[in-house]
Write a protein that holds these residues in place. Structure first.
Motif, PDB file in Angstrom:
ATOM      1  N   VAL A  51       0.856  -1.200   0.000  1.00  0.00           N
ATOM      2  CA  VAL A  51       0.000   0.000   0.000  1.00  0.00           C
ATOM      3  C   VAL A  51       0.888   1.244   0.000  1.00  0.00           C
ATOM      4  O   VAL A  51       0.615   2.221  -0.693  1.00  0.00           O
ATOM      5  CB  VAL A  51      -0.936  -0.007   1.241  1.00  0.00           C
ATOM      6  CG1 VAL A  51      -1.681   1.323   1.367  1.00  0.00           C
ATOM      7  CG2 VAL A  51      -1.921  -1.164   1.176  1.00  0.00           C
ATOM      8  N   PHE A  52       1.975   1.171   0.761  1.00  0.00           N
ATOM      9  CA  PHE A  52       2.864   2.334   0.849  1.00  0.00           C
ATOM     10  C   PHE A  52       3.664   2.539  -0.434  1.00  0.00           C
ATOM     11  O   PHE A  52       3.892   3.666  -0.853  1.00  0.00           O
ATOM     12  CB  PHE A  52       3.814   2.203   2.049  1.00  0.00           C
ATOM     13  CG  PHE A  52       3.074   2.059   3.359  1.00  0.00           C
ATOM     14  CD1 PHE A  52       2.231   3.071   3.773  1.00  0.00           C
ATOM     15  CD2 PHE A  52       3.181   0.921   4.136  1.00  0.00           C
ATOM     16  CE1 PHE A  52       1.521   2.965   4.958  1.00  0.00           C
ATOM     17  CE2 PHE A  52       2.469   0.799   5.322  1.00  0.00           C
ATOM     18  CZ  PHE A  52       1.635   1.819   5.735  1.00  0.00           C
ATOM     19  N   THR A  53       4.091   1.433  -1.031  1.00  0.00           N
ATOM     20  CA  THR A  53       4.962   1.593  -2.200  1.00  0.00           C
ATOM     21  C   THR A  53       4.171   1.782  -3.502  1.00  0.00           C
ATOM     22  O   THR A  53       4.741   2.173  -4.509  1.00  0.00           O
ATOM     23  CB  THR A  53       5.922   0.390  -2.342  1.00  0.00           C
ATOM     24  OG1 THR A  53       5.145  -0.805  -2.289  1.00  0.00           O
ATOM     25  CG2 THR A  53       6.956   0.373  -1.236  1.00  0.00           C
ATOM     26  N   SER A  54       2.842   1.513  -3.470  1.00  0.00           N
ATOM     27  CA  SER A  54       2.087   1.723  -4.719  1.00  0.00           C
ATOM     28  C   SER A  54       1.018   2.803  -4.544  1.00  0.00           C
ATOM     29  O   SER A  54       0.025   2.831  -5.276  1.00  0.00           O
ATOM     30  CB  SER A  54       1.450   0.405  -5.169  1.00  0.00           C
ATOM     31  OG  SER A  54       0.560  -0.038  -4.175  1.00  0.00           O
ATOM     32  N   ALA A  55       1.225   3.694  -3.577  1.00  0.00           N
ATOM     33  CA  ALA A  55       0.230   4.745  -3.347  1.00  0.00           C
ATOM     34  C   ALA A  55       0.114   5.669  -4.565  1.00  0.00           C
ATOM     35  O   ALA A  55       1.073   5.832  -5.325  1.00  0.00           O
ATOM     36  CB  ALA A  55       0.601   5.543  -2.099  1.00  0.00           C
ATOM     37  N   VAL A  56      -1.066   6.233  -4.728  1.00  0.00           N
ATOM     38  CA  VAL A  56      -1.369   7.043  -5.920  1.00  0.00           C
ATOM     39  C   VAL A  56      -0.950   8.508  -5.704  1.00  0.00           C
ATOM     40  O   VAL A  56      -1.465   9.172  -4.806  1.00  0.00           O
ATOM     41  CB  VAL A  56      -2.900   7.040  -6.179  1.00  0.00           C
ATOM     42  CG1 VAL A  56      -3.244   7.820  -7.445  1.00  0.00           C
ATOM     43  CG2 VAL A  56      -3.443   5.627  -6.225  1.00  0.00           C
ATOM     44  N   PRO A  57      -0.026   9.020  -6.513  1.00  0.00           N
ATOM     45  CA  PRO A  57       0.347  10.431  -6.333  1.00  0.00           C
ATOM     46  C   PRO A  57      -0.761  11.357  -6.824  1.00  0.00           C
ATOM     47  O   PRO A  57      -1.466  11.030  -7.780  1.00  0.00           O
ATOM     48  CB  PRO A  57       1.593  10.598  -7.207  1.00  0.00           C
ATOM     49  CG  PRO A  57       1.874   9.272  -7.813  1.00  0.00           C
ATOM     50  CD  PRO A  57       0.683   8.385  -7.618  1.00  0.00           C
ATOM     51  N   ARG A  58      -0.929  12.476  -6.163  1.00  0.00           N
ATOM     52  CA  ARG A  58      -1.814  13.510  -6.704  1.00  0.00           C
ATOM     53  C   ARG A  58      -1.131  14.106  -7.943  1.00  0.00           C
ATOM     54  O   ARG A  58       0.094  13.975  -8.073  1.00  0.00           O
ATOM     55  CB  ARG A  58      -2.037  14.585  -5.619  1.00  0.00           C
ATOM     56  CG  ARG A  58      -2.997  14.165  -4.535  1.00  0.00           C
ATOM     57  CD  ARG A  58      -2.800  14.969  -3.254  1.00  0.00           C
ATOM     58  NE  ARG A  58      -1.731  14.398  -2.425  1.00  0.00           N
ATOM     59  CZ  ARG A  58      -1.234  14.977  -1.323  1.00  0.00           C
ATOM     60  NH1 ARG A  58      -1.682  16.146  -0.931  1.00  0.00           N
ATOM     61  NH2 ARG A  58      -0.268  14.377  -0.625  1.00  0.00           N
ATOM     62  N   PRO A  59      -1.886  14.740  -8.850  1.00  0.00           N
ATOM     63  CA  PRO A  59      -1.268  15.145 -10.131  1.00  0.00           C
ATOM     64  C   PRO A  59      -0.365  16.385 -10.021  1.00  0.00           C
ATOM     65  O   PRO A  59      -0.506  17.331 -10.778  1.00  0.00           O
ATOM     66  CB  PRO A  59      -2.491  15.425 -11.007  1.00  0.00           C
ATOM     67  CG  PRO A  59      -3.554  15.800 -10.058  1.00  0.00           C
ATOM     68  CD  PRO A  59      -3.316  15.036  -8.797  1.00  0.00           C
ATOM     69  N   ALA A  60       0.563  16.346  -9.093  1.00  0.00           N
ATOM     70  CA  ALA A  60       1.411  17.524  -8.849  1.00  0.00           C
ATOM     71  C   ALA A  60       2.520  17.647  -9.889  1.00  0.00           C
ATOM     72  O   ALA A  60       2.894  18.761 -10.266  1.00  0.00           O
ATOM     73  CB  ALA A  60       2.003  17.453  -7.446  1.00  0.00           C
ATOM     74  N   THR A  61       3.030  16.507 -10.353  1.00  0.00           N
ATOM     75  CA  THR A  61       4.099  16.582 -11.356  1.00  0.00           C
ATOM     76  C   THR A  61       3.531  17.099 -12.671  1.00  0.00           C
ATOM     77  O   THR A  61       4.091  18.013 -13.284  1.00  0.00           O
ATOM     78  CB  THR A  61       4.759  15.201 -11.539  1.00  0.00           C
ATOM     79  OG1 THR A  61       5.221  14.772 -10.257  1.00  0.00           O
ATOM     80  CG2 THR A  61       5.921  15.254 -12.505  1.00  0.00           C
ATOM     81  N   ALA A  62       2.382  16.545 -13.087  1.00  0.00           N
ATOM     82  CA  ALA A  62       1.791  16.950 -14.368  1.00  0.00           C
ATOM     83  C   ALA A  62       1.395  18.426 -14.373  1.00  0.00           C
ATOM     84  O   ALA A  62       1.510  19.099 -15.391  1.00  0.00           O
ATOM     85  CB  ALA A  62       0.575  16.086 -14.688  1.00  0.00           C
ATOM     86  N   THR A  63       0.955  18.951 -13.239  1.00  0.00           N
ATOM     87  CA  THR A  63       0.423  20.319 -13.240  1.00  0.00           C
ATOM     88  C   THR A  63       1.412  21.354 -12.688  1.00  0.00           C
ATOM     89  O   THR A  63       1.117  22.558 -12.698  1.00  0.00           O
ATOM     90  CB  THR A  63      -0.902  20.391 -12.446  1.00  0.00           C
ATOM     91  OG1 THR A  63      -0.658  19.966 -11.097  1.00  0.00           O
ATOM     92  CG2 THR A  63      -1.969  19.505 -13.056  1.00  0.00           C
ATOM     93  N   GLY A  64       2.552  20.879 -12.179  1.00  0.00           N
ATOM     94  CA  GLY A  64       3.641  21.769 -11.760  1.00  0.00           C
ATOM     95  C   GLY A  64       3.210  22.854 -10.786  1.00  0.00           C
ATOM     96  O   GLY A  64       2.522  22.606  -9.807  1.00  0.00           O
TER      97      GLY A  64
END
Ligand code: GLC
Length: 426
Positions: free
Chosen positions: A370-383
Motif C-alpha cells: 500500500v505504501f509503495t504503490s500509493a497514488v500520487p496527486r497530479p502535482a508533477t503533471a500540473t507543476g
C-alpha cells in the motif's frame, strides 16, 4: 580564539562552555526549523533537533506552523516572497516541490549520495531540473482504521468495498446508539474544504476506476462517469454513517472522534496508529488497519500518496549548517526513531525490515505494498499550478458532499474551471 563578552549573545555564551571544540562561541549558529504540528510532530522534532544541537554545538529553534498543509503553504509563500531568513529548514509536502522550487537550495553538494538509500520515486519527486530540492523525511498513504472489537461484536469482517464499509458502519452505528452511545458514528474522514479532502477524494475516484483528476500526459480526465459514481457514493455517507460535521473535519478532528471511542471506521494517515494505541487512548489495543476499500467488485484499492520532506530555504543565512540538520533529521537513525515513536513511515526500504520498527507498527510490513504503490496527486503533471488544481477539485467535491451541487454538474463545472487554470498548458 578570544571573544569579548559584549559580542556574545547569552545563548552563544552558554554554548561556548558546552559545545564541542570545533564550534564554539561565535562559530555556533542558530537555525530555525518548521517540523509540523500534527500528532507527535512537535515532540519528535524537539528531541531530534536537541540531539543534533548537542552533537554539533549549534542551536535550533522550532518554528510554529498551522496544522493544515493548505495554511502552511500560504504561510511559506509569504515568507519566501519576502525572502525572509527567519526560517532555515522547511518541511515540504510531497505535492510542493514543483510549486516552491525557486526558493529551495540544491542539497546535492551536502547529501553525499545518501539519497540513493531512499525510495527512488520520492527522490525523483523531490528533484526538479536536476536539483535535489528536498530530502525525503517520511512517506504517507491513506489507510482504513477500524475498531477490531466492534467489527467482531457485530459479526462482520473488515470491509473490502465501500458498499461493505457503509453497511457495516451502519450496523455498528445503529447497535452502539441503541446501546446508549448517541454520539457514535459509523465512519469519519477528512471532508473539510482543504488539501486533505483532495487526498480522500482522489482515493474515492481512483478506487472506482475514475482516474486522477489530470493524467500523466496533462489531460484533464476528472469529468467521467466513474468519478461521478465515486462522489455520489461519498455524498451518501454524509448524515447517514458520517456526521454532518465531517464537512469540517481535517485529520485531527477525525482522529479525535475515533480515539474517543466514537467511530467504527476512520480514514487517516499512519500517524494515527501510534496515538490511537497510546496509554491515554480509549481504544488502545482495539484498532485494526487495512487498505482502503475498492469501489465495487471491479474497483481497486487506492491510497493517496502523502508525505513530507525537509529542505533548506534559499534565504537561510546558514545554508551549510541547515543542510547538515536536514541530513541528520532524514537519516536512517532519525527515521527509525520517528517510526517507533509516532508511526511515521520511513522513506528507506531497509527500515521496513527492522524488527523494532515492525514490532511498533506491524502494518508497515503487512501493508508494505500500500505504501509503495500509493497514488500520487497530479502535482508533477500540473507543476506550479497544482495548488489551483487541487483547490478547484476539493471545492467541487465539497459542493457535492454538502448537497449544493450534483456530482454530474459539479464535475462538468470543474472540468471548465481546470481548462481555465491550464490555459493551454500546465
Ligand atoms: C498529510 C500528508 C500530506 C497531505 C496532507 C493533507 O500530511 O502527508 O501529503 O497533503 O496530509 O492534509
Amino acid at each position: 580564539m578570544k571573544l569579548s563578552s559584549r559580542s556574545l549573545t547569552a545563548t552563544a555564551a552558554a554554548l561556548a562552555l558546552t559545545a564541542p571544540l570545533w564550534v564554539t562561541g561565535a562559530n555556533a549558529a542558530t537555525v530555525t526549523i518548521s517540523c509540523g504540528s500534527v500528532g507527535q510532530d512537535y515532540e519528535n522534532c524537539k528531541k531530534m533537533t536537541a540531539d543534533w544541537a548537542r552533537k554539533t554545538g549549534h542551536e535550533v529553534k522550532l518554528f510554529t506552523i498551522p496544522n493544515s498543509t493548505t495554511d502552511i503553504l500560504a504561510l511559506f509563500r509569504q515568507l519566501f516572497a519576502a525572502k525572509s531568513p527567519d526560517l532555515d529548514v522547511v518541511n515540504v509536502d510531497v505535492v510542493w516541490p514543483g510549486v516552491i522550487k525557486d526558493h529551495l537550495l540544491d542539497l546535492k553538494p551536502y547529501s553525499k549520495g545518501v539519497e540513493k538509500e531512499h525510495f527512488p520515486a520520492i527522490v525523483a519527486n523531490n528533484t526538479v531540473d536536476g536539483k535535489l530540492l528536498a530530502m525525503p523525511w517520511f512517506t504517507d498513504a491513506g489507510l482504513l482504521f477500524y475498531r477490531k472489537d466492534l467489527v467482531e461484536k457485530y459479526g462482520a469482517k473488515p470491509p473490502t468495498t465501500w458498499e461493505e464499509l457503509a453497511a457495516t458502519a451502519k450496523k455498528i452505528q445503529d447497535g452502539e446508539r441503541a446501546a446508549g452511545n448517541k454520539d457514535f458514528h459509523g465512519f469519519v474522514f477528512q471532508a473539510k474544504a482543504y488539501e486533505g479532502l483532495t487526498c480522500d477524494a482522489v482515493e474515492w475516484v481512483h478506487s472506482h476506476g475514475g482516474g486522477n483528476i489530470v493524467n500523466d500526459k496533462g489531460e484533464i480526465t476528472i469529468n467521467n462517469p466513474k468519478a461521478v459514481q465515486a462522489l455520489k457514493t461519498a455524498a451518501s455517507w454524509i448524515g447517514t454513517i458520517a456526521p454532518q460535521g465531517v464537512l469540517n473535519y481535517a485529520e485531527e478532528e477525525a482522529r479525535g472522534v475515533f480515539q474517543n471511542g466514537n467511530a467504527a471506521f476512520m480514514r487517516n494517515w499512519p500517524y494515527a496508529w501510534s496515538l490511537g494505541n497510546a496509554k491515554d487512548s480509549k481504544i488502545s489495543g482495539k484498532i485494526g488497519v487495512s487498505a482502503l476499500p475498492k469501489g465495487g467488485a471491479s474497483g481497486q484499492n487506492a491510497a493517496t500518496l502523502g508525505g513530507w520532506q525537509l529542505a533548506v530555504s534559499k534565504y537561510s543565512r546558514n545554508p551549510a549548517i541547515a543542510a547538515d540538520l536536514v541530513m541528520f533529521m532524514t537519516s536512517a537513525e532519525s527515521q527509525k526513531y520517528r517510526a517507533i515513536n509516532g508511526s511515521y513511515n520511513p522513506t528507506i526500504a531497509a527500515l521496513y525490515k527492522d524488527k523494532d520498527v515492525l514490532a511498533a507498527n506491524p502494518f508497515f510490513g503487512s501493508l508494505y505494498e500500500v505504501f509503495t504503490s500509493a497514488v500520487p496527486r497530479p502535482a508533477t503533471a500540473t507543476g506550479a499550478k497544482y495548488p489551483e488544481v487541487s483547490s478547484a477539485f476539493w471545492n467541487a467535491t465539497h459542493d457535492v458532499l454538502s448537497g449544493q451541487a450534483t456530482a454530474e454538474d459539479s464535475l462538468k463545472k470543474l472540468e471548465g474551471k481546470l481548462k481555465q487554470v491550464q490555459r493551454g498548458k500546465w
